[in-house]
Design a protein around this motif. Structure first.
Motif, short mmCIF file in Angstrom:
data_model
loop_
_atom_site.label_atom_id
_atom_site.label_comp_id
_atom_site.label_asym_id
_atom_site.label_seq_id
_atom_site.Cartn_x
_atom_site.Cartn_y
_atom_site.Cartn_z
N THR A 268 -8.18 -11.79 32.73
CA THR A 268 -8.25 -11.28 34.10
C THR A 268 -7.06 -11.70 34.95
O THR A 268 -7.04 -11.43 36.15
CB THR A 268 -9.54 -11.75 34.78
OG1 THR A 268 -9.56 -13.19 34.80
CG2 THR A 268 -10.77 -11.24 34.05
N GLY A 269 -6.08 -12.37 34.33
CA GLY A 269 -4.90 -12.77 35.09
C GLY A 269 -5.19 -13.83 36.13
O GLY A 269 -4.66 -13.77 37.24
N GLY A 270 -6.02 -14.81 35.76
CA GLY A 270 -6.28 -15.92 36.68
C GLY A 270 -7.72 -16.12 37.06
O GLY A 270 -8.04 -17.04 37.82
N GLU B 39 -12.04 -4.41 40.59
CA GLU B 39 -12.26 -5.84 40.46
C GLU B 39 -12.60 -6.21 39.02
O GLU B 39 -13.19 -5.41 38.29
CB GLU B 39 -13.38 -6.31 41.38
CG GLU B 39 -13.02 -6.31 42.86
CD GLU B 39 -14.05 -7.01 43.71
OE1 GLU B 39 -13.67 -7.79 44.60
OE2 GLU B 39 -15.27 -6.75 43.50
N PHE B 40 -12.22 -7.43 38.65
CA PHE B 40 -12.63 -7.96 37.36
C PHE B 40 -14.01 -8.61 37.51
O PHE B 40 -14.24 -9.42 38.42
CB PHE B 40 -11.64 -9.02 36.86
CG PHE B 40 -10.40 -8.45 36.26
CD1 PHE B 40 -10.42 -7.83 35.02
CD2 PHE B 40 -9.18 -8.53 36.95
CE1 PHE B 40 -9.26 -7.30 34.46
CE2 PHE B 40 -8.02 -8.01 36.40
CZ PHE B 40 -8.06 -7.39 35.15
N HIS C 287 -13.00 -11.74 39.74
CA HIS C 287 -13.43 -11.66 41.14
C HIS C 287 -14.92 -11.97 41.27
O HIS C 287 -15.34 -12.59 42.25
CB HIS C 287 -13.17 -10.26 41.70
CG HIS C 287 -11.73 -9.85 41.71
ND1 HIS C 287 -11.12 -9.24 40.63
CD2 HIS C 287 -10.78 -9.97 42.68
CE1 HIS C 287 -9.85 -8.98 40.94
NE2 HIS C 287 -9.62 -9.42 42.17
N VAL C 288 -15.69 -11.53 40.28
CA VAL C 288 -17.13 -11.75 40.24
C VAL C 288 -17.49 -12.25 38.85
O VAL C 288 -16.99 -11.72 37.85
CB VAL C 288 -17.91 -10.46 40.55
CG1 VAL C 288 -19.41 -10.64 40.32
CG2 VAL C 288 -17.65 -9.98 41.97
N SER C 289 -18.34 -13.27 38.77
CA SER C 289 -18.83 -13.75 37.49
C SER C 289 -20.34 -13.91 37.58
O SER C 289 -20.85 -14.49 38.55
CB SER C 289 -18.17 -15.08 37.13
OG SER C 289 -18.45 -15.44 35.79
#
Length: 341
Positions: free
Chosen positions: A226-228, A167-168, A231-233
């Motif tokens: 991240t390509g859009g 995941e990003f 997933h988590v910030s």
């Protein structure tokens, strides 16, 4: 004992001689070997926390040796080397009974509800619930970082966000808690983007496992890298702008985790609820970690996959506490500063 004493919110603290603390029947007194200087301590000094009354001694990240034990304590003895979460839980409320001591409804906090660890001695409540034994040879300076920033980041990444390999993860702010989040997420197999205006902080973030670092235009940069969207910030700063940027950095069905404090003095964050609804985003809070969860964190550190010692970038004497408080508030240093009484 010697302690860093605050007598005026925002005024210059001073090293002073004050009365030694005594343990409560359920508590202990710890001789402080090291104590971290955290942005939360700066908030307490500035008067942003209603729990703080003057005169006051800051400090809530600590490691040391038990020096005195209350009559009702069963699990600890004088001479034990320990650390503790910044939330000292009661152990009996419904949240504690459910294992969620980090949100105890009757919690106390050294350095906030009572005098803290910018001192030679500190009193801690409900020792049998809150103390954590340190492994043999575990350095005090690195153990001191565990109580707030590292433990908070560990639980935020592993439990609250439930980060998965591949995941990003975007981390907004590469101070102590942000760098910890970077390291824990990288150890979990995530691809990490660290956001910070400081070049020194970004360099440290790369050392701790960040795949990319960003200085400007964080929302656009994170979404592109991240390509859009992530997933988590994670907002590891606690300002309205970083909170909003963190939410806007997410991809659809992403998870925002608020770790940095958002004091009223900084203004109210504008959370884009239209995006939360349209993208089915999750907005989550994370508040420390209970003592019973520490073995997982200590295992990660002792495995070598989390270079905790590298997070401590300065060790200063106790009399440098006032200067260190001002510097952490201004974000002029990278990594974690530790005071040694």
């Amino acid at each position: 004992m010697r302690a860093v004493l605050v007598t005026e919110f925002g005024g210059t603290p001073a090293l002073a001689g004050v009365e030694d603390p005594a343990p409560a029947p359920h508590g202990v007194v710890v001789a402080v070997e090291a104590t971290g200087v955290c942005r939360s301590d700066w908030h307490a000094w500035q008067g942003h926390d209603d729990d703080v009354t003057l005169p006051h001694v800051p400090g809530h990240e600590l490691a040391g040796t038990v020096a005195a034990v209350g009559a009702d304590v069963r699990g600890w003895r004088v001479g034990d080397r320990v650390t503790t979460p910044f939330v000292t839980a009661c152990g009996t409320c419904p949240e504690c009974a459910a294992g969620a001591q980090q949100v105890c409804r009757a919690q106390t906090q050294p350095g906030f509800t009572g005098w803290g660890s910018f001192a030679e001695l500190v009193a801690l409540d409900h020792a049998d619930v809150n103390l954590v034994a340190l492994p043999d040879g575990f350095p005090a300076a690195t153990a001191a970082a565990l109580g707030c920033r590292v433990a908070t980041a560990f639980r935020a990444v592993t439990d609250v966000a439930a980060v998965r390999p591949g995941e990003f993860v975007a981390v907004h702010g590469a101070g102590g808690v942000g760098l910890s989040a970077v390291a824990v997420a990288a150890a979990a197999g995530a691809r990490v983007v660290a956001v910070d205006p400081s070049a020194a902080a970004r360099d440290l973030a790369r050392r701790f496992g960040a795949e990319h670092t960003v200085a400007d235009c964080p929302v656009e940069a994170v979404r592109e890298l991240t390509g859009g969207g992530a997933h988590v910030s994670i907002d590891a700063v606690g300002l309205p702008v970083t909170c909003e940027n963190s939410v806007r950095s997410l991809r659809r069905r992403g998870r925002h985790v608020q770790v940095g404090l958002l004091p009223a003095a900084a203004g109210k964050p504008s959370v884009p609820m239209d995006l939360v609804i349209a993208g089915e985003l999750q907005v989550l809070g994370s508040h420390g970690m209970a003592a019973h969860d520490y073995p997982r964190l200590l295992s990660l550190v002792t495995s070598g996959r989390f270079p905790l010692a590298d997070l401590v970038t300065r060790e200063l004497p106790l009399e440098a506490g006032p200067r260190a408080l001002a510097e952490v508030g201004a974000a002029t240093t990278a990594g974690i500063t530790v005071l040694r009484p």
